[in-house]
Motif scaffolding. Structure first.
Motif, PDB file in Angstrom:
ATOM      1  N   LEU A 147      14.118 -23.434  -9.254  1.00 18.35           N
ATOM      2  CA  LEU A 147      14.052 -23.247  -7.801  1.00 18.35           C
ATOM      3  C   LEU A 147      15.033 -22.179  -7.344  1.00 18.35           C
ATOM      4  O   LEU A 147      14.667 -21.253  -6.611  1.00 18.35           O
ATOM      5  CB  LEU A 147      14.343 -24.566  -7.073  1.00 18.35           C
ATOM      6  N   ARG A 148      16.282 -22.304  -7.755  1.00 20.11           N
ATOM      7  CA  ARG A 148      17.307 -21.334  -7.332  1.00 20.11           C
ATOM      8  C   ARG A 148      16.991 -19.928  -7.852  1.00 20.11           C
ATOM      9  O   ARG A 148      17.157 -18.950  -7.126  1.00 20.11           O
ATOM     10  CB  ARG A 148      18.699 -21.778  -7.784  1.00 20.11           C
ATOM     11  N   GLU A 149      16.533 -19.827  -9.105  1.00 24.98           N
ATOM     12  CA  GLU A 149      16.199 -18.518  -9.680  1.00 24.98           C
ATOM     13  C   GLU A 149      15.020 -17.856  -8.971  1.00 24.98           C
ATOM     14  O   GLU A 149      14.874 -16.639  -9.005  1.00 24.98           O
ATOM     15  CB  GLU A 149      15.891 -18.661 -11.171  1.00 24.98           C
ATOM     16  N   ASN A 150      14.195 -18.673  -8.324  1.00 22.27           N
ATOM     17  CA  ASN A 150      13.023 -18.146  -7.631  1.00 22.27           C
ATOM     18  C   ASN A 150      13.222 -18.044  -6.118  1.00 22.27           C
ATOM     19  O   ASN A 150      12.258 -17.923  -5.369  1.00 22.27           O
ATOM     20  CB  ASN A 150      11.787 -18.983  -7.975  1.00 22.27           C
ATOM     21  N   GLY A 151      14.468 -18.121  -5.681  1.00 20.59           N
ATOM     22  CA  GLY A 151      14.786 -17.860  -4.283  1.00 20.59           C
ATOM     23  C   GLY A 151      14.766 -19.056  -3.355  1.00 20.59           C
ATOM     24  O   GLY A 151      14.857 -18.893  -2.135  1.00 20.59           O
ATOM     25  N   ALA A 163       3.816 -29.018 -13.104  1.00 18.16           N
ATOM     26  CA  ALA A 163       3.031 -29.195 -11.878  1.00 18.16           C
ATOM     27  C   ALA A 163       3.750 -28.549 -10.694  1.00 18.16           C
ATOM     28  O   ALA A 163       3.103 -27.984  -9.805  1.00 18.16           O
ATOM     29  CB  ALA A 163       2.785 -30.675 -11.612  1.00 18.16           C
ATOM     30  N   MET A 164       5.071 -28.609 -10.689  1.00 25.80           N
ATOM     31  CA  MET A 164       5.844 -27.971  -9.624  1.00 25.80           C
ATOM     32  C   MET A 164       5.655 -26.447  -9.684  1.00 25.80           C
ATOM     33  O   MET A 164       5.387 -25.813  -8.674  1.00 25.80           O
ATOM     34  CB  MET A 164       7.323 -28.326  -9.772  1.00 25.80           C
ATOM     35  N   VAL A 165       5.781 -25.878 -10.870  1.00 24.02           N
ATOM     36  CA  VAL A 165       5.664 -24.423 -11.033  1.00 24.02           C
ATOM     37  C   VAL A 165       4.266 -23.940 -10.635  1.00 24.02           C
ATOM     38  O   VAL A 165       4.123 -22.880 -10.026  1.00 24.02           O
ATOM     39  CB  VAL A 165       6.014 -24.015 -12.485  1.00 24.02           C
ATOM     40  N   ARG A 166       3.239 -24.739 -10.935  1.00 19.58           N
ATOM     41  CA  ARG A 166       1.861 -24.358 -10.563  1.00 19.58           C
ATOM     42  C   ARG A 166       1.694 -24.255  -9.045  1.00 19.58           C
ATOM     43  O   ARG A 166       0.810 -23.563  -8.565  1.00 19.58           O
ATOM     44  CB  ARG A 166       0.854 -25.368 -11.128  1.00 19.58           C
ATOM     45  N   VAL A 179       5.889 -24.757  -2.948  1.00 19.04           N
ATOM     46  CA  VAL A 179       7.202 -25.300  -3.294  1.00 19.04           C
ATOM     47  C   VAL A 179       8.315 -24.455  -2.680  1.00 19.04           C
ATOM     48  O   VAL A 179       9.263 -24.982  -2.091  1.00 19.04           O
ATOM     49  CB  VAL A 179       7.355 -25.393  -4.833  1.00 19.04           C
ATOM     50  N   LEU A 180       8.203 -23.148  -2.796  1.00 16.89           N
ATOM     51  CA  LEU A 180       9.270 -22.276  -2.320  1.00 16.89           C
ATOM     52  C   LEU A 180       9.325 -22.184  -0.802  1.00 16.89           C
ATOM     53  O   LEU A 180      10.293 -21.661  -0.249  1.00 16.89           O
ATOM     54  CB  LEU A 180       9.138 -20.887  -2.962  1.00 16.89           C
ATOM     55  N   GLN A 181       8.332 -22.725  -0.114  1.00 18.93           N
ATOM     56  CA  GLN A 181       8.342 -22.779   1.350  1.00 18.93           C
ATOM     57  C   GLN A 181       9.013 -24.052   1.866  1.00 18.93           C
ATOM     58  O   GLN A 181       9.212 -24.208   3.069  1.00 18.93           O
ATOM     59  CB  GLN A 181       6.917 -22.698   1.898  1.00 18.93           C
TER      60      GLN A 181
END
Length: 127
Positions: free
Chosen positions: A71-75, A37-40, A45-47
Motif C-alpha cells: 500500500l505505502r509503495e503504491n502511494g 485479491a487486494m492487489v487485483r 484500494v488506493l482510493q
C-alpha cells in the motif's frame, strides 16, 4: 465519508466488518480475502482512506505486513489499522507495533472502536 479497505481471510468476519463500517458511515468497503485479491483491486484500494489489515492471512502466503508495505509503495496515504488474534509476542504483531504510521487492534474488535475509526475525519494516526 470514507472508503475503507478490509483485508481479512475469514469470510464471515470480513463481511461483518464491512457491514458494520458501512452502517457506521463509510462510503464504501473494498473487501479482500488475500493479498492477491487486494492487489487485483488496486484502483479501488488506493482510493480508500482507511485500511483494516489482518496481520496473519494464513501460512506461507503474504501477510498484512506485506499488504501494508505494498500500500505505502503504491502511494496509499490513508490510515492503517492492523487486526490480530495473536499475542503481541508473535513476530508479525511485533513488526506491526513497530510501524509508527499504523495502529494495532486485538480481535475480537470492539464495535465502538471500529465505528470511531470511520467517524474520525482528521485522518490522525493513533499510536
Amino acid at each position: 465519508m470514507q472508503r475503507v479497505l478490509v483485508l481479512e481471510d475469514d469470510d464471515d468476519l470480513r463481511t461483518l466488518l464491512c457491514d458494520l463500517l458501512v452502517a457506521s458511515g463509510a462510503q464504501a468497503c473494498v473487501s479482500a480475502a488475500s493479498f492477491e485479491a487486494m492487489v487485483r483491486q488496486q484502483e479501488q484500494v488506493l482510493q480508500c482512506e482507511l485500511a483494516l489489515l489482518d496481520v496473519n492471512l494464513g501460512a506461507r502466503v503474504p501477510s498484512g505486513l506485506d499488504a501494508y508495505h505494498w500500500l505505502r509503495e503504491n502511494g496509499f496515504e490513508g490510515r492503517v489499522v492492523f487486526l490480530t488474534g495473536h499475542a503481541r509476542s508473535h513476530p508479525l504483531v511485533r513488526q506491526a507495533h513497530e510501524l509508527t504510521q499504523a495502529r494495532v487492534l486485538s480481535k475480537p474488535v470492539n464495535a465502538k472502536e471500529l465505528m470511531a475509526l470511520v467517524r474520525k475525519p482528521d485522518g490522525s494516526h493513533d499510536a
